[in-house]
Scaffold this motif. Structure first.
Motif, mmCIF file in Angstrom:
data_model
loop_
_atom_site.group_PDB
_atom_site.id
_atom_site.type_symbol
_atom_site.label_atom_id
_atom_site.label_comp_id
_atom_site.label_asym_id
_atom_site.label_seq_id
_atom_site.Cartn_x
_atom_site.Cartn_y
_atom_site.Cartn_z
ATOM 1 N N TRP A 86 0.851 -1.182 0.000
ATOM 2 C CA TRP A 86 0.000 0.000 0.000
ATOM 3 C C TRP A 86 0.891 1.239 0.000
ATOM 4 O O TRP A 86 1.853 1.319 0.756
ATOM 5 C CB TRP A 86 -0.891 0.024 1.237
ATOM 6 C CG TRP A 86 -1.934 -1.041 1.253
ATOM 7 C CD1 TRP A 86 -1.849 -2.274 1.826
ATOM 8 C CD2 TRP A 86 -3.230 -0.983 0.660
ATOM 9 N NE1 TRP A 86 -3.001 -2.991 1.636
ATOM 10 C CE2 TRP A 86 -3.877 -2.210 0.919
ATOM 11 C CE3 TRP A 86 -3.905 -0.013 -0.071
ATOM 12 C CZ2 TRP A 86 -5.158 -2.488 0.470
ATOM 13 C CZ3 TRP A 86 -5.195 -0.300 -0.510
ATOM 14 C CH2 TRP A 86 -5.807 -1.517 -0.240
ATOM 15 N N VAL A 87 0.559 2.185 -0.829
ATOM 16 C CA VAL A 87 1.248 3.472 -0.829
ATOM 17 C C VAL A 87 0.243 4.508 -0.361
ATOM 18 O O VAL A 87 -0.766 4.761 -1.030
ATOM 19 C CB VAL A 87 1.792 3.840 -2.225
ATOM 20 C CG1 VAL A 87 2.541 5.166 -2.169
ATOM 21 C CG2 VAL A 87 2.705 2.737 -2.740
ATOM 22 N N ASP A 88 0.487 5.080 0.812
ATOM 23 C CA ASP A 88 -0.470 5.985 1.443
ATOM 24 C C ASP A 88 -0.069 7.434 1.233
ATOM 25 O O ASP A 88 1.111 7.788 1.257
ATOM 26 C CB ASP A 88 -0.548 5.725 2.953
ATOM 27 C CG ASP A 88 -1.049 4.323 3.241
ATOM 28 O OD1 ASP A 88 -1.883 3.841 2.470
ATOM 29 O OD2 ASP A 88 -0.586 3.724 4.225
ATOM 30 N N GLN A 89 -1.090 8.270 1.049
ATOM 31 C CA GLN A 89 -0.877 9.710 1.037
ATOM 32 C C GLN A 89 -1.237 10.244 2.418
ATOM 33 O O GLN A 89 -2.324 9.997 2.918
ATOM 34 C CB GLN A 89 -1.747 10.397 -0.010
ATOM 35 C CG GLN A 89 -1.554 11.913 -0.040
ATOM 36 C CD GLN A 89 -2.464 12.582 -1.059
ATOM 37 O OE1 GLN A 89 -3.505 12.053 -1.413
ATOM 38 N NE2 GLN A 89 -2.052 13.743 -1.533
ATOM 39 N N HIS A 90 -0.316 10.958 3.055
ATOM 40 C CA HIS A 90 -0.585 11.494 4.376
ATOM 41 C C HIS A 90 -1.631 12.600 4.291
ATOM 42 O O HIS A 90 -1.715 13.345 3.310
ATOM 43 C CB HIS A 90 0.696 12.037 5.007
ATOM 44 C CG HIS A 90 1.702 10.960 5.299
ATOM 45 N ND1 HIS A 90 1.538 10.041 6.301
ATOM 46 C CD2 HIS A 90 2.866 10.650 4.686
ATOM 47 C CE1 HIS A 90 2.562 9.227 6.315
ATOM 48 N NE2 HIS A 90 3.388 9.574 5.341
ATOM 49 N N ALA A 91 -2.416 12.705 5.345
ATOM 50 C CA ALA A 91 -3.513 13.680 5.354
ATOM 51 C C ALA A 91 -3.003 15.108 5.384
ATOM 52 O O ALA A 91 -3.661 16.014 4.911
ATOM 53 C CB ALA A 91 -4.419 13.422 6.550
ATOM 54 N N GLU A 92 -1.848 15.330 5.979
ATOM 55 C CA GLU A 92 -1.300 16.671 6.097
ATOM 56 C C GLU A 92 0.081 16.725 5.456
ATOM 57 O O GLU A 92 0.815 15.752 5.416
ATOM 58 C CB GLU A 92 -1.190 17.084 7.573
ATOM 59 C CG GLU A 92 -2.526 17.114 8.305
ATOM 60 C CD GLU A 92 -3.375 18.306 7.912
ATOM 61 O OE1 GLU A 92 -2.851 19.207 7.236
ATOM 62 O OE2 GLU A 92 -4.556 18.321 8.270
ATOM 63 N N SER A 93 0.440 17.864 4.931
ATOM 64 C CA SER A 93 1.773 18.099 4.411
ATOM 65 C C SER A 93 2.343 19.293 5.150
ATOM 66 O O SER A 93 1.998 20.442 4.878
ATOM 67 C CB SER A 93 1.726 18.356 2.898
ATOM 68 O OG SER A 93 3.022 18.571 2.395
ATOM 69 N N TRP A 94 3.185 19.019 6.130
ATOM 70 C CA TRP A 94 3.676 20.071 7.010
ATOM 71 C C TRP A 94 4.976 20.647 6.470
ATOM 72 O O TRP A 94 5.808 19.936 5.928
ATOM 73 C CB TRP A 94 3.943 19.503 8.412
ATOM 74 C CG TRP A 94 2.741 18.929 9.084
ATOM 75 C CD1 TRP A 94 2.364 17.626 9.089
ATOM 76 C CD2 TRP A 94 1.775 19.628 9.851
ATOM 77 N NE1 TRP A 94 1.220 17.457 9.818
ATOM 78 C CE2 TRP A 94 0.830 18.680 10.301
ATOM 79 C CE3 TRP A 94 1.605 20.970 10.214
ATOM 80 C CZ2 TRP A 94 -0.255 19.019 11.086
ATOM 81 C CZ3 TRP A 94 0.526 21.303 10.990
ATOM 82 C CH2 TRP A 94 -0.396 20.349 11.417
ATOM 83 N N PRO A 95 5.184 21.946 6.654
ATOM 84 C CA PRO A 95 6.509 22.500 6.350
ATOM 85 C C PRO A 95 7.530 21.915 7.319
ATOM 86 O O PRO A 95 7.226 21.650 8.477
ATOM 87 C CB PRO A 95 6.325 24.007 6.563
ATOM 88 C CG PRO A 95 5.173 24.125 7.509
ATOM 89 C CD PRO A 95 4.257 22.978 7.168
ATOM 90 N N GLU A 297 -4.783 6.346 -1.143
ATOM 91 C CA GLU A 297 -3.876 5.212 -1.096
ATOM 92 C C GLU A 297 -4.078 4.380 -2.347
ATOM 93 O O GLU A 297 -5.167 4.324 -2.918
ATOM 94 C CB GLU A 297 -4.101 4.369 0.151
ATOM 95 C CG GLU A 297 -5.500 3.814 0.276
ATOM 96 C CD GLU A 297 -5.699 3.054 1.575
ATOM 97 O OE1 GLU A 297 -4.818 3.142 2.436
ATOM 98 O OE2 GLU A 297 -6.712 2.372 1.718
ATOM 99 N N GLN A 298 -3.005 3.761 -2.782
ATOM 100 C CA GLN A 298 -3.052 2.897 -3.942
ATOM 101 C C GLN A 298 -2.257 1.632 -3.645
ATOM 102 O O GLN A 298 -1.366 1.624 -2.795
ATOM 103 C CB GLN A 298 -2.486 3.604 -5.178
ATOM 104 C CG GLN A 298 -3.333 4.788 -5.636
ATOM 105 C CD GLN A 298 -2.857 5.351 -6.969
ATOM 106 O OE1 GLN A 298 -1.931 4.847 -7.577
ATOM 107 N NE2 GLN A 298 -3.503 6.417 -7.410
ATOM 108 N N VAL A 299 -2.593 0.568 -4.368
ATOM 109 C CA VAL A 299 -1.873 -0.687 -4.241
ATOM 110 C C VAL A 299 -0.815 -0.736 -5.331
ATOM 111 O O VAL A 299 -1.138 -0.661 -6.524
ATOM 112 C CB VAL A 299 -2.814 -1.893 -4.356
ATOM 113 C CG1 VAL A 299 -2.017 -3.195 -4.274
ATOM 114 C CG2 VAL A 299 -3.861 -1.852 -3.261
#
Length: 678
Positions: A86-95, A297-299
């Motif tokens: 699984w390749v997950d995208q995090h909910a937040e992108s912090w500086p 997320e993608q497989v």
């Protein structure tokens, strides 16, 4: 953020479903062609993973992967094997902060982050020091998250935190030595390993909810000096997979090695698994992605390879399996005692001994609770009629018996603690059986029979280490005179046996019970497991039978391989493919399921529908190509059903009606197990 961010190489364009890997649990031989992953019982998982995990693959920070799987049940002549994650995208992108100074605005406190090298190379170990003005937090965790190139967008390692003084905490980072998966502009990308400025940050020094979703407490800039990287595109693969053998059969171990982009998981990357499916096309891409491009997320499926399979052994091609003795995992209310068909039954308030012609004796269990006085263990809830889990009765003198009883610590469960009890006066009084020196009653792991001798197992842990000698108290039911000894080999067949009984909440978790293989030296058996079958799931019922051909047959309804046969005493096994049967699957919800081997060589299956709760019986005659239903034999209504056992010429089990605590002991002649009309 990294100065290399703009050089990410988007790979979402390879997301076409050119290789649609289907790794669904269920029927391995279904007409749909879907193939199960080899992640169910037996749980040895190639000798790499423990029964508590389904992982069969590990990856290091240089991208190298190695692992194995057992070839799952299939009738295919070829099988596809690939890496999957699984390749997950995090909910937040912090500086990413680069001040190197943390403030008191987070639970980790105020500190200054320092590194012992600002110019680093791939694979280098970098020492981090967190220097507090006064003291580090009193509730400092044993580990902290160390982030390379951002805690939400880069690689996160779990590092051990060492407090070297009251104000200084030390940890070690390993610089990544491979590219890694990331998200860029809403698409999956591979971040290349290339020279440039990167950040090293830390977080989660103090365990707190959501700390791993927050930005780094502090971060410093380091300069990575890396060799020129090769781009990841349609012609330059970032993942490879090598197979140690290209021709195998069902149940064989497939050993793999290779390389792949790093996973964004906390700790040393463990995110990949091995998956199986139909063999890939000749020119399959090295990477395919499943899931909408806008999904969080993608497989990812990488480096597909093809394995050729030899034809499996099938039930129809086997000779008749004639069992000369049998033992079972777990506990059961009906316990066959001898070849004549005598059975000990655990009923509410009593233990019954019956023979082929009916009731022989009845032993009371009402005084069992008194035997627990002073042990710290007691019955759970209000037990007007204590019910044992398993019983053994002396058929020559039915006033003598031993029994297994489930208890709780001061009446509280979980966990359920098993204890062994004995009576020599027909149940008028019960006593805890004696324990070996240094052992406790709660170490009890069940009874095994060795001819006319009974051995009570005692181990401090249900997991037996390799080479262990297991303490027992041994006796005969005729005299109930206990002596301390060690677990011996079965009196019939190879030195293989089920280990200590493990109880569990089968509605939530499996109950693992080891399958032990013994080695005798100087008259003492040392026990351990093999890498083929290390354990079984005691929430189903397994039978270990010794055949007239000196083979072992393991019947396990909770396994991807329901029938295994061993020619070398349990050290190695081979799969015998049974005809498909709905509900006989490692993923079908096998709580209460059982398989039994009948004297004529038939296999009997007891299954419960996960949707309706209805029970059914099935029969597979020698060399048959399909199962036949014998449901009409079951009493109605039927709520619960103990595991079926073969006792002489009968099939026995205990049945209870829905919402009832009363039990009915069922003894059904095997000759009456006729098939229903089609």
């Amino acid at each position: 953020m990294s100065t290399r961010r703009a050089s990410w190489i988007a790979v979402a364009t390879f997301a076409a479903a050119a290789l649609a890997l289907v790794a669904l649990p269920g029927h391995a031989r279904a007409a749909s062609g879907a193939v199960d992953e080899a992640t169910a019982w037996p749980a040895s998982l190639c000798g790499i993973a423990s029964p508590q995990t389904s992982s069969t693959l590990v990856q290091s920070l240089d991208g190298a992967v190695h692992g194995c799987l057992r070839i799952p049940p299939t009738t295919r002549s070829t099988l596809g094997v690939a890496l999957q994650s699984w390749v997950d995208q995090h909910a937040e992108s912090w500086p990413v902060p680069t001040t190197g100074i943390s403030t008191n605005l987070n639970p980790d406190g105020a500190f200054r982050l320092r590194v012992d090298a600002t110019t680093v190379r791939p694979g280098q170990h970098v020492t981090l020091r967190l220097v507090y003005a006064h003291r580090h937090p009193a509730d400092l965790s044993q580990s902290l998250d160390v982030c390379w190139d951002g805690c939400q967008s880069g690689i996160v390692e779990t590092a051990m935190a060492h407090a070297i003084s009251r104000s200084v905490v030390r940890a070690t980072l390993v610089v990544p030595d491979a590219p890694w998966f990331a998200w860029s502009a809403g698409r999956v990308a591979v971040h290349p390993l290339a020279s440039g400025a990167d950040t090293v940050g830390v977080e989660c020094l103090v365990a707190s909810s959501g700390c791993a979703l927050a930005p780094a407490d502090a971060a410093v800039v380091v300069h990575l000096v890396a060799p020129l990287s090769t781009p990841c595109d349609a012609t330059h693969a970032c993942a490879t997979l090598s197979l140690r053998a290209a021709v195998l059969q069902v149940g064989d171990v497939l050993v793999v090695s290779g390389r792949a982009p790093l996973e964004q998981l906390i700790g040393q990357p463990w995110g990949y698994s091995l998956t199986t499916t139909a063999a890939p096309k000749t020119h399959a891409p090295w990477l395919t992605l499943q899931g909408a491009a806008s999904a969080t997320e993608q497989v990812a499926t990488l480096a597909p390879r093809t394995v050729r399979l030899r034809a499996p052994a099938t039930w129809a091609s086997q000779g008749r399996l004639h069992a000369v003795s049998a033992t079972w995992s777990g506990t059961a209310a009906a316990t066959p005692l001898d070849a004549r068909g005598d059975v000990a039954w655990c009923d509410p308030g009593a233990i019954e001994l019956t023979g082929p012609n009916g009731l022989v004796a009845r032993l009371a269990t009402a005084t069992m609770a008194k035997a627990l006085t002073g042990s710290g263990l007691s019955l759970v809830g209000v037990h007007v009629a204590p019910t044992c889990a398993t019983a053994l009765v002396d058929t020559a003198n039915p006033r003598h018996a031993v029994a297994v009883l489930g208890t709780g610590v001061h009446g509280v469960i979980p966990p359920v603690v098993l204890v062994g009890l004995e009576t020599s006066n027909g149940g008028a009084t019960w006593h805890l059986i004696p324990t070996p020196h240094g052992a406790q009653p709660s170490w009890f792991g069940g009874f095994v029979t060795r001819g006319d001798r009974v051995e009570a197992l005692f181990t401090p842990s249900p997991t037996v280490a390799s080479g262990a000698v297991i303490a027992v108290e041994q006796t005969t039911l005729a005299d109930l005179a206990w002596t301390t000894g060690t677990l011996t080999c079965p009196s019939t067949g190879p030195c293989t046996t089920f280990g200590p009984v493990v109880t569990g909440n089968c509605a939530m978790n499996p109950a693992f019970q080891q399958l032990l293989v013994g080695h005798v030296a100087a008259g003492v058996a040392a026990w351990g497991t093999t890498t083929w079958v290390s354990a079984v799931d005691g929430c189903a019922s397994q039978e270990l039978a010794v055949t007239a051909a000196h083979q072992l047959a393991l019947l396990d309804p909770a396994s991807s391989y329901p029938l295994l046969v061993s020619d070398d005493g349990g050290r190695t096994w081979h799969d015998v493919a049974l005809p498909a049967l709905s509900g006989l699957s490692a993923a079908a919800g096998t709580y209460g399921a059982a398989l039994a081997l009948a004297p004529d060589g038939s296999v009997l299956a007891q299954l419960r529908s996960p949707s309706t709760g209805a029970w059914s019986l099935w029969r597979l005659t020698p060399r048959a190509t399909r199962w036949c239903a014998v449901r009409a034999s079951l009493p109605r209504p039927l709520g619960a059903m103990s595991p079926i056992r073969v006792a002489g010429e009968d099939l026995v089990w205990t049945a209870t009606a829905p919402s009832s605590t009363s039990a009915r002991n069922v003894r059904l002649p095997l000759a009456r197990l006729t098939c229903e009309a089609a």
